[in-house]
Write a protein that holds these residues in place. Structure first.
Motif, PDB file in Angstrom:
ATOM      1  N   GLY A  51      50.375  45.160  28.655  1.00  0.00           N
ATOM      2  CA  GLY A  51      48.946  45.338  27.560  1.00  0.00           C
ATOM      3  C   GLY A  51      48.545  46.764  27.789  1.00  0.00           C
ATOM      4  O   GLY A  51      48.290  47.390  26.771  1.00  0.00           O
ATOM      5  N   GLY A  52      48.130  47.371  29.052  1.00  0.00           N
ATOM      6  CA  GLY A  52      47.633  48.551  29.276  1.00  0.00           C
ATOM      7  C   GLY A  52      48.669  49.811  28.918  1.00  0.00           C
ATOM      8  O   GLY A  52      48.365  50.636  28.238  1.00  0.00           O
ATOM      9  N   ALA A  53      50.014  49.414  29.020  1.00  0.00           N
ATOM     10  CA  ALA A  53      50.865  50.359  28.612  1.00  0.00           C
ATOM     11  C   ALA A  53      51.132  50.454  27.233  1.00  0.00           C
ATOM     12  O   ALA A  53      51.325  51.666  26.625  1.00  0.00           O
ATOM     13  N   VAL A  54      50.944  49.190  26.551  1.00  0.00           N
ATOM     14  CA  VAL A  54      51.014  49.364  24.873  1.00  0.00           C
ATOM     15  C   VAL A  54      49.743  49.920  24.568  1.00  0.00           C
ATOM     16  O   VAL A  54      49.631  50.782  23.706  1.00  0.00           O
ATOM     17  N   ALA A  55      48.534  49.792  25.229  1.00  0.00           N
ATOM     18  CA  ALA A  55      47.313  50.326  24.680  1.00  0.00           C
ATOM     19  C   ALA A  55      47.387  52.092  24.856  1.00  0.00           C
ATOM     20  O   ALA A  55      47.040  52.797  24.008  1.00  0.00           O
ATOM     21  N   ALA A  56      48.048  52.511  25.863  1.00  0.00           N
ATOM     22  CA  ALA A  56      48.195  53.840  26.222  1.00  0.00           C
ATOM     23  C   ALA A  56      49.092  54.471  25.300  1.00  0.00           C
ATOM     24  O   ALA A  56      48.925  55.470  24.554  1.00  0.00           O
ATOM     25  N   ALA A  57      50.192  53.801  24.885  1.00  0.00           N
ATOM     26  CA  ALA A  57      51.244  54.167  23.609  1.00  0.00           C
ATOM     27  C   ALA A  57      50.391  54.253  22.788  1.00  0.00           C
ATOM     28  O   ALA A  57      50.828  55.143  21.889  1.00  0.00           O
ATOM     29  N   LEU A  58      49.606  53.397  22.226  1.00  0.00           N
ATOM     30  CA  LEU A  58      49.098  53.393  21.049  1.00  0.00           C
ATOM     31  C   LEU A  58      47.950  54.535  20.842  1.00  0.00           C
ATOM     32  O   LEU A  58      47.973  55.157  19.473  1.00  0.00           O
ATOM     33  N   CYS A  59      47.284  54.772  21.940  1.00  0.00           N
ATOM     34  CA  CYS A  59      46.325  56.000  21.821  1.00  0.00           C
ATOM     35  C   CYS A  59      47.041  57.350  21.864  1.00  0.00           C
ATOM     36  O   CYS A  59      46.811  58.108  21.118  1.00  0.00           O
ATOM     37  N   LEU A  60      48.018  57.363  22.219  1.00  0.00           N
ATOM     38  CA  LEU A  60      49.049  58.674  22.141  1.00  0.00           C
ATOM     39  C   LEU A  60      49.818  58.836  20.589  1.00  0.00           C
ATOM     40  O   LEU A  60      50.036  59.711  20.041  1.00  0.00           O
ATOM     41  N   VAL A  61      50.111  57.473  20.194  1.00  0.00           N
ATOM     42  CA  VAL A  61      50.709  57.534  18.709  1.00  0.00           C
ATOM     43  C   VAL A  61      49.380  57.954  18.025  1.00  0.00           C
ATOM     44  O   VAL A  61      49.776  59.099  16.851  1.00  0.00           O
ATOM     45  N   ALA A  62      48.175  57.700  18.095  1.00  0.00           N
ATOM     46  CA  ALA A  62      47.235  58.014  17.221  1.00  0.00           C
ATOM     47  C   ALA A  62      46.982  59.562  17.264  1.00  0.00           C
ATOM     48  O   ALA A  62      46.669  60.257  16.364  1.00  0.00           O
ATOM     49  N   VAL A  63      47.219  60.147  18.522  1.00  0.00           N
ATOM     50  CA  VAL A  63      46.918  61.567  18.809  1.00  0.00           C
ATOM     51  C   VAL A  63      48.053  62.225  18.056  1.00  0.00           C
ATOM     52  O   VAL A  63      48.008  63.237  17.371  1.00  0.00           O
ATOM     53  N   THR A  64      49.360  61.739  18.086  1.00  0.00           N
ATOM     54  CA  THR A  64      50.494  62.500  17.830  1.00  0.00           C
ATOM     55  C   THR A  64      50.415  62.506  15.872  1.00  0.00           C
ATOM     56  O   THR A  64      50.632  63.329  15.547  1.00  0.00           O
ATOM     57  N   GLY A  65      49.855  61.468  15.681  1.00  0.00           N
ATOM     58  CA  GLY A  65      49.580  61.231  14.197  1.00  0.00           C
ATOM     59  C   GLY A  65      48.686  62.292  13.726  1.00  0.00           C
ATOM     60  O   GLY A  65      48.997  63.064  12.410  1.00  0.00           O
TER      61      GLY A  65
END
Length: 84
Positions: A51-65
């Motif tokens: 869950g923590g890894a998915v949250a980190a990946a989603l934050c990075l996806v938001a920054v990437t977008g």
């Protein structure tokens, strides 16, 4: 009579090919998406909860977008005169 050098004919572009700056921005975003996935996998391997890894990946996806939008706007604004 002065001789004017001719410009070489432009290489035919493939249908649907994007212009240079937009293509470069797209390649950057693809590498960023790869990095997001790699961070998530690395976090799980290091012992972080999935869950923590998915949250980190989603934050990075938001920054990437957000960065993608900025890159595309800059690419649209830059023209042949802005090469310097």
């Amino acid at each position: 009579m002065p001789v004017h050098p001719q410009r070489p004919p432009a290489a035919p572009s493939a249908p649907g090919a994007e212009p240079g700056p937009v293509r470069a921005a797209g390649e950057t975003v693809r590498w960023a998406a790869f990095g997001c996935a790699l961070v998530a996998v690395g976090a799980v391997v290091a012992g972080t909860s999935p869950g923590g890894a998915v949250a980190a990946a989603l934050c990075l996806v938001a920054v990437t977008g957000a960065c993608r939008r900025v890159l595309l706007r800059r690419a649209e604004r830059s023209g042949p005169a802005d090469k310097g």
